[in-house]
Design a protein around this motif. Structure first.
Motif, PDB file in Angstrom:
ATOM      1  N   CYS A   1      -0.231  32.095  -4.427  1.00  0.00           N
ATOM      2  CA  CYS A   1      -1.083  31.850  -5.578  1.00  0.00           C
ATOM      3  C   CYS A   1      -0.931  30.396  -6.020  1.00  0.00           C
ATOM      4  CB  CYS A   1      -0.714  32.790  -6.713  1.00  0.00           C
ATOM      5  SG  CYS A   1      -1.779  32.585  -8.146  1.00  0.00           S
ATOM      6  N   LEU A   2      -2.036  29.716  -6.101  1.00  0.00           N
ATOM      7  CA  LEU A   2      -2.062  28.335  -6.546  1.00  0.00           C
ATOM      8  C   LEU A   2      -2.715  28.296  -7.923  1.00  0.00           C
ATOM      9  CD1 LEU A   2      -1.745  25.281  -5.948  1.00  0.00           C
ATOM     10  CD2 LEU A   2      -4.035  25.378  -4.941  1.00  0.00           C
ATOM     11  N   HIS A   3      -2.032  27.744  -8.881  1.00  0.00           N
ATOM     12  CA  HIS A   3      -2.573  27.612 -10.235  1.00  0.00           C
ATOM     13  C   HIS A   3      -3.147  26.211 -10.406  1.00  0.00           C
ATOM     14  CE1 HIS A   3      -0.989  31.250 -12.308  1.00  0.00           C
ATOM     15  NE2 HIS A   3      -0.279  31.273 -11.200  1.00  0.00           N
ATOM     16  N   LEU A   4      -4.377  26.156 -10.880  1.00  0.00           N
ATOM     17  CA  LEU A   4      -5.026  24.881 -11.167  1.00  0.00           C
ATOM     18  C   LEU A   4      -5.294  24.785 -12.661  1.00  0.00           C
ATOM     19  CD1 LEU A   4      -7.792  24.611  -8.418  1.00  0.00           C
ATOM     20  CD2 LEU A   4      -5.629  23.371  -8.522  1.00  0.00           C
ATOM     21  N   ARG A   5      -5.075  23.641 -13.211  1.00  0.00           N
ATOM     22  CA  ARG A   5      -5.443  23.397 -14.599  1.00  0.00           C
ATOM     23  C   ARG A   5      -6.970  23.407 -14.706  1.00  0.00           C
ATOM     24  NH1 ARG A   5      -0.843  24.804 -15.586  1.00  0.00           N
ATOM     25  NH2 ARG A   5       0.876  23.333 -15.724  1.00  0.00           N
ATOM     26  N   GLY A   6      -7.474  23.740 -15.871  1.00  0.00           N
ATOM     27  CA  GLY A   6      -8.914  23.795 -16.081  1.00  0.00           C
ATOM     28  C   GLY A   6      -9.605  22.485 -15.747  1.00  0.00           C
ATOM     29  N   SER A   7      -8.902  21.391 -15.981  1.00  0.00           N
ATOM     30  CA  SER A   7      -9.492  20.077 -15.699  1.00  0.00           C
ATOM     31  C   SER A   7      -9.636  19.812 -14.199  1.00  0.00           C
ATOM     32  CB  SER A   7      -8.644  18.972 -16.332  1.00  0.00           C
ATOM     33  OG  SER A   7      -7.352  18.947 -15.757  1.00  0.00           O
ATOM     34  N   LYS A   8      -9.039  20.652 -13.369  1.00  0.00           N
ATOM     35  CA  LYS A   8      -9.109  20.477 -11.904  1.00  0.00           C
ATOM     36  C   LYS A   8      -9.969  21.548 -11.240  1.00  0.00           C
ATOM     37  CE  LYS A   8      -6.120  17.134 -12.109  1.00  0.00           C
ATOM     38  NZ  LYS A   8      -6.558  15.773 -12.063  1.00  0.00           N
ATOM     39  N   HIS A   9     -10.797  22.248 -12.036  1.00  0.00           N
ATOM     40  CA  HIS A   9     -11.580  23.353 -11.487  1.00  0.00           C
ATOM     41  C   HIS A   9     -12.513  22.914 -10.361  1.00  0.00           C
ATOM     42  CE1 HIS A   9     -14.521  21.854 -14.403  1.00  0.00           C
ATOM     43  NE2 HIS A   9     -15.422  22.356 -13.591  1.00  0.00           N
ATOM     44  N   HIS A  10     -12.852  21.641 -10.305  1.00  0.00           N
ATOM     45  CA  HIS A  10     -13.718  21.142  -9.227  1.00  0.00           C
ATOM     46  C   HIS A  10     -13.035  21.249  -7.864  1.00  0.00           C
ATOM     47  CE1 HIS A  10     -11.277  17.712 -10.489  1.00  0.00           C
ATOM     48  NE2 HIS A  10     -11.414  17.254  -9.261  1.00  0.00           N
ATOM     49  N   LEU A  11     -11.712  21.435  -7.846  1.00  0.00           N
ATOM     50  CA  LEU A  11     -10.979  21.587  -6.584  1.00  0.00           C
ATOM     51  C   LEU A  11     -11.007  23.026  -6.073  1.00  0.00           C
ATOM     52  CD1 LEU A  11      -7.857  19.408  -7.425  1.00  0.00           C
ATOM     53  CD2 LEU A  11      -9.857  18.759  -6.063  1.00  0.00           C
ATOM     54  N   ASN A  12     -11.520  23.935  -6.885  1.00  0.00           N
ATOM     55  CA  ASN A  12     -11.562  25.342  -6.506  1.00  0.00           C
ATOM     56  C   ASN A  12     -12.935  25.685  -5.944  1.00  0.00           C
ATOM     57  OD1 ASN A  12     -10.991  28.000  -6.151  1.00  0.00           O
ATOM     58  ND2 ASN A  12     -11.110  28.554  -8.311  1.00  0.00           N
ATOM     59  N   SER A  13     -13.130  25.326  -4.698  1.00  0.00           N
ATOM     60  CA  SER A  13     -14.387  25.637  -4.022  1.00  0.00           C
ATOM     61  C   SER A  13     -14.072  26.419  -2.744  1.00  0.00           C
ATOM     62  CB  SER A  13     -15.130  24.348  -3.653  1.00  0.00           C
ATOM     63  OG  SER A  13     -14.419  23.643  -2.646  1.00  0.00           O
ATOM     64  N   ILE A  14     -15.077  27.054  -2.203  1.00  0.00           N
ATOM     65  CA  ILE A  14     -14.891  27.796  -0.947  1.00  0.00           C
ATOM     66  C   ILE A  14     -14.414  26.862   0.154  1.00  0.00           C
ATOM     67  CG2 ILE A  14     -16.109  29.080   0.851  1.00  0.00           C
ATOM     68  CD1 ILE A  14     -17.877  30.233  -1.406  1.00  0.00           C
ATOM     69  N   THR A  15     -14.989  25.675   0.218  1.00  0.00           N
ATOM     70  CA  THR A  15     -14.601  24.701   1.240  1.00  0.00           C
ATOM     71  C   THR A  15     -13.151  24.268   1.068  1.00  0.00           C
ATOM     72  OG1 THR A  15     -16.865  23.906   1.373  1.00  0.00           O
ATOM     73  CG2 THR A  15     -15.166  22.470   2.264  1.00  0.00           C
ATOM     74  N   ALA A  16     -12.752  23.969  -0.153  1.00  0.00           N
ATOM     75  CA  ALA A  16     -11.376  23.534  -0.412  1.00  0.00           C
ATOM     76  C   ALA A  16     -10.382  24.644  -0.071  1.00  0.00           C
ATOM     77  CB  ALA A  16     -11.216  23.106  -1.868  1.00  0.00           C
ATOM     78  N   GLN A  17     -10.695  25.876  -0.469  1.00  0.00           N
ATOM     79  CA  GLN A  17      -9.796  26.992  -0.163  1.00  0.00           C
ATOM     80  C   GLN A  17      -9.687  27.213   1.340  1.00  0.00           C
ATOM     81  OE1 GLN A  17     -10.305  30.630  -2.337  1.00  0.00           O
ATOM     82  NE2 GLN A  17     -10.776  29.546  -4.230  1.00  0.00           N
ATOM     83  N   SER A  18     -10.808  27.137   2.032  1.00  0.00           N
ATOM     84  CA  SER A  18     -10.816  27.308   3.484  1.00  0.00           C
ATOM     85  C   SER A  18      -9.984  26.220   4.171  1.00  0.00           C
ATOM     86  CB  SER A  18     -12.251  27.282   4.003  1.00  0.00           C
ATOM     87  OG  SER A  18     -12.273  27.374   5.395  1.00  0.00           O
ATOM     88  N   THR A  19     -10.139  24.984   3.727  1.00  0.00           N
ATOM     89  CA  THR A  19      -9.386  23.862   4.296  1.00  0.00           C
ATOM     90  C   THR A  19      -7.891  24.038   4.055  1.00  0.00           C
ATOM     91  OG1 THR A  19     -11.272  22.392   3.986  1.00  0.00           O
ATOM     92  CG2 THR A  19      -9.116  21.350   4.255  1.00  0.00           C
ATOM     93  N   LEU A  20      -7.525  24.439   2.853  1.00  0.00           N
ATOM     94  CA  LEU A  20      -6.116  24.650   2.533  1.00  0.00           C
ATOM     95  C   LEU A  20      -5.534  25.802   3.337  1.00  0.00           C
ATOM     96  CD1 LEU A  20      -3.605  23.939   0.952  1.00  0.00           C
ATOM     97  CD2 LEU A  20      -4.492  25.304  -0.958  1.00  0.00           C
ATOM     98  N   ARG A  21      -6.273  26.923   3.439  1.00  0.00           N
ATOM     99  CA  ARG A  21      -5.803  28.058   4.247  1.00  0.00           C
ATOM    100  C   ARG A  21      -5.583  27.651   5.699  1.00  0.00           C
ATOM    101  NH1 ARG A  21      -9.898  30.817   2.510  1.00  0.00           N
ATOM    102  NH2 ARG A  21      -9.536  31.964   0.643  1.00  0.00           N
ATOM    103  N   ARG A  22      -6.541  26.907   6.250  1.00  0.00           N
ATOM    104  CA  ARG A  22      -6.441  26.470   7.651  1.00  0.00           C
ATOM    105  C   ARG A  22      -5.237  25.556   7.849  1.00  0.00           C
ATOM    106  NH1 ARG A  22     -11.357  25.011   8.302  1.00  0.00           N
ATOM    107  NH2 ARG A  22     -11.073  22.846   7.674  1.00  0.00           N
ATOM    108  N   ALA A  23      -5.026  24.603   6.934  1.00  0.00           N
ATOM    109  CA  ALA A  23      -3.885  23.687   7.053  1.00  0.00           C
ATOM    110  C   ALA A  23      -2.558  24.448   6.950  1.00  0.00           C
ATOM    111  CB  ALA A  23      -3.964  22.614   5.970  1.00  0.00           C
TER     112      ALA A  23
END
Length: 59
Positions: A2-24
């Protein structure tokens, strides 16, 4: 994991970003990782990497 993001970083919570992080993480750890991203401003969770530290490979 589980990764917690601050509300100000919600732009980092996208399908593409999650997919890239999972793959890495899969490549680095050699196994699939279930990833949950939670957006909150809970100051009790001081650092978003706290949940990842046990999985980091040591050289």
């Amino acid at each position: 994991m589980c990764l917690h993001l601050r509300g100000s970083k919600h732009h980092l919570n996208s399908i593409t970003a999650q997919s890239t992080l999972r793959r890495a993480l899969r490549i680095d750890l050699g196994t699939s990782v279930e990833l949950t991203v939670t957006e909150d401003d809970n100051l009790a969770i001081k650092h978003p990497w706290n949940g990842i530290k046990p999985f980091i490979k040591r050289s």
